[in-house]
Design an enzyme around this catalytic site. Structure first.
Site, PDB file in Angstrom:
ATOM      1  N   GLU A 243       4.584  13.934  -3.056  1.00 23.74           N
ATOM      2  CA  GLU A 243       3.621  13.885  -2.201  1.00 23.74           C
ATOM      3  C   GLU A 243       2.364  13.203  -2.445  1.00 23.74           C
ATOM      4  O   GLU A 243       1.495  12.987  -1.616  1.00 23.74           O
ATOM      5  CB  GLU A 243       2.922  15.333  -2.496  1.00 23.74           C
ATOM      6  CG  GLU A 243       2.260  15.812  -3.876  1.00 23.74           C
ATOM      7  CD  GLU A 243       2.880  15.915  -5.023  1.00 23.74           C
ATOM      8  OE1 GLU A 243       4.208  15.681  -5.004  1.00 23.74           O
ATOM      9  OE2 GLU A 243       2.396  15.920  -6.170  1.00 23.74           O
TER      10      GLU A 243
ATOM     11  N   HIS B  39       6.251  12.656  -8.287  1.00 23.26           N
ATOM     12  CA  HIS B  39       5.313  13.476  -7.201  1.00 23.26           C
ATOM     13  C   HIS B  39       5.680  12.752  -5.803  1.00 23.26           C
ATOM     14  O   HIS B  39       4.848  11.636  -5.512  1.00 23.26           O
ATOM     15  CB  HIS B  39       4.032  13.242  -7.580  1.00 23.26           C
ATOM     16  CG  HIS B  39       3.525  13.968  -8.908  1.00 23.26           C
ATOM     17  ND1 HIS B  39       3.233  15.268  -8.680  1.00 23.26           N
ATOM     18  CD2 HIS B  39       3.260  13.698 -10.019  1.00 23.26           C
ATOM     19  CE1 HIS B  39       2.779  15.900  -9.679  1.00 23.26           C
ATOM     20  NE2 HIS B  39       3.209  15.097 -10.718  1.00 23.26           N
TER      21      HIS B  39
ATOM     22  N   CYS C 159       7.254  18.368 -10.500  1.00 26.75           N
ATOM     23  CA  CYS C 159       6.557  18.335 -11.789  1.00 26.75           C
ATOM     24  C   CYS C 159       6.369  19.784 -12.426  1.00 26.75           C
ATOM     25  O   CYS C 159       7.242  20.522 -12.932  1.00 26.75           O
ATOM     26  CB  CYS C 159       5.203  17.556 -11.549  1.00 26.75           C
ATOM     27  SG  CYS C 159       4.335  17.120 -13.195  1.00 26.75           S
TER      28      CYS C 159
END
Lengths: 188, 301
Positions: A170, A168, A74
């Site tokens: 994560e 994302h 990102c």
């Protein structure tokens, strides 16, 4: 793990679940200690201000030129791109991967979304990809390998030792992309 | 409520993961109150990770008295156009129509805020009904969990807005984080009593016992005025900070804003904190807790 601002704690947890060691980087001295670097999601303008304030711009530029394996998600992808539109007038990027991106190209937070993403490089099942005020890839250079696309727009790209995602990885409990980065780009 | 819950296989907007996700992106940053596009630019230049668009900073709301409401959409749009970072705006507690308007304007986060005059003395907004995520204030863990049970995707400790006095922020942060720590030590039977004492849903209390952390990011707000205040909140366990009146009520806002951003990133490095705290001019004067008539933190149920 660049830890100036953003979702760095979630990345650190994912990397540690993959059995690798992760530490937070806020100074130039810490930058030299790792075998690879992750640039997290967050606000790219904030990170750029802090990179300049803490004199990290040139050391990072040099490490990238020397081929340091790097994973940018990102905002991290925005920092690594060749050209950024809809950013601030003074927005710089490192040009580590030949991508042109549009900041917040998918819209504002109310337009943010999650979706299933097929990534051949990591196999089945599909990866749940979370896009938050995500950057939109408008051009990928000939040397860029597109590892996944959403609605025909590249969202996961690799070029040599540089890996970028507009989403994302994560934020989901699925570490396959972190594992791919560590195995294929860092070569642990 | 776990963020790995199955959200289906198709594309979806406004899921808990998408809404909490933006809060994750704001971690380690400073969210600044601004009342004009010019102030928003100063905040962005200083490295703010987001701005809160409002008509009056809390110190002025406190001084002016009267009813404080949602800001004029024109003013919010002006600020949205001025910056590239996320823009938040405040709705009154329980005023779901103000929230509908803010969502229609495309703000990135809504703060259901005690700084504005409450519109409902019993009910908060049903935040699950919205695509846009909400942040809510809390003075203790029970209040935080009630807000999470209504769909809040970020909690900020309330502190006492508009005072420039960090004491209440510290009290609330210590209360929330201290109770989280104590719950992780409780046995199964004690969790029922914890839920009762906190007036919070049992499953959320059980989840905290298991994970040792709040379900959503925990930020700190209310009374922060200096780089040291921001670092204090971070060292106590906040994951980011809101600074309201503390910046634009000080004598020299731009350098103070920048210093607070740098202190929030390097909150554990006293050498950097000493460096960035120098020569910032006068902070906002501030007021003691025994000098104020209205405690904004008491609003919320």
């Amino acid at each position: 793990m660049l830890a100036l601002q953003g979702a760095f704690a979630r990345h650190v947890a994912a990397i540690e679940r993959c059995g690798a060691e992760a530490f937070e980087v806020r100074t130039a001295g810490q930058l030299d200690r790792g075998d690879a670097l992750v640039l997290p999601g967050g606000e790219s303008t904030t990170m750029l201000k802090l990179l300049a304030t803490f004199e990290l711009v040139e050391p990072l530029r040099k490490l990238l030129a020397d081929g340091l394996p790097v994973f940018g998600t990102c905002a991290g992808m925005i920092l690594l791109a060749a050209d950024v539109t809809d950013g601030r007038d003074d927005q710089i990027s490192f040009g580590a991967i030949d991508l042109d991106v549009r900041r917040n190209g998918y819209g504002r937070q109310v337009d943010s979304f999650e979706t299933d993403l097929r990534v051949a490089a990591i196999g089945e099942p599909a990866l749940r990809a979370v896009f938050i005020r995500a950057p939109l890839v408008e051009r990928a250079g000939p040397e860029v390998e597109v590892l996944a696309s959403h609605d025909d727009v590249p969202v996961l790209c690799r070029s040599g030792s540089v890996l970028t995602s507009s989403f994302h990885p994560e934020l989901v409990d699925d570490d396959r992309l972190h594992r791919y980065f560590l195995d294929e780009l860092v070569g642990r | 409520m776990a963020d790995n819950e199955n959200q289906g296989t198709g594309s979806a907007q406004g899921t808990i993961r998408v809404k909490r996700g933006l809060a994750e992106m704001l971690k380690g940053g400073v969210i600044m109150d601004v009342v004009t596009p010019e102030q928003a630019k100063i905040a962005e230049d200083a490295g703010a990770s987001a701005v809160m668009a409002l008509e009056r900073v809390p110190a002025d709301i406190r001084a002016d008295g009267g009813i404080a409401r949602m800001s004029d959409p024109e003013m919010i749009e002006g600020i949205k156009e001025a910056v590239t970072i996320p823009v938040m705006a405040k709705a009154r507690i329980g005023h779901f129509v103000e929230a509908q308007i803010l969502q229609a304007l495309g703000v990135d986060y809504i703060d259901e805020s005690e700084v504005l005059t409450p519109a409902d003395e019993t009910h908060h907004i049903d935040k699950f009904a919205f695509t846009v995520p909400f942040v809510c204030g809390a003075t203790n863990l029970g209040e935080a969990l009630r807000r999470i049970s209504e769909g809040a995707c970020m909690i900020r400790s309330k502190g006492e807005a508009g005072t420039g006095n960090v004491v209440e922020a510290v009290r609330h942060l210590r209360s929330i984080i201290g109770d989280i720590r104590r719950i992780t030590q409780a046995d199964e039977a004690e969790l029922f009593d914890w839920a009762k004492q906190l007036q919070a849903p049992l499953p959320l209390v059980q989840e905290i016992a298991e994970t040792g952390s709040l379900q959503v990011p925990l930020f700190c707000a209310g009374g922060l005025a200096t780089p040291a205040d921001a670092a204090l909140a971070m060292q106590l366990g906040a994951e980011a900070v809101f600074v309201g009146s503390g910046i634009f009520k000080s004598s020299n806002p731009a350098p103070r804003a920048k210093a607070i951003v740098e202190a929030t990133t390097n909150y554990n490095d006293a050498d950097i904190l000493a460096k960035v705290s120098r020569g910032l001019g006068a902070p906002m004067t501030g007021i003691g807790m025994d000098e104020i008539d209205v405690r904004l933190a008491d609003r919320g149920w």
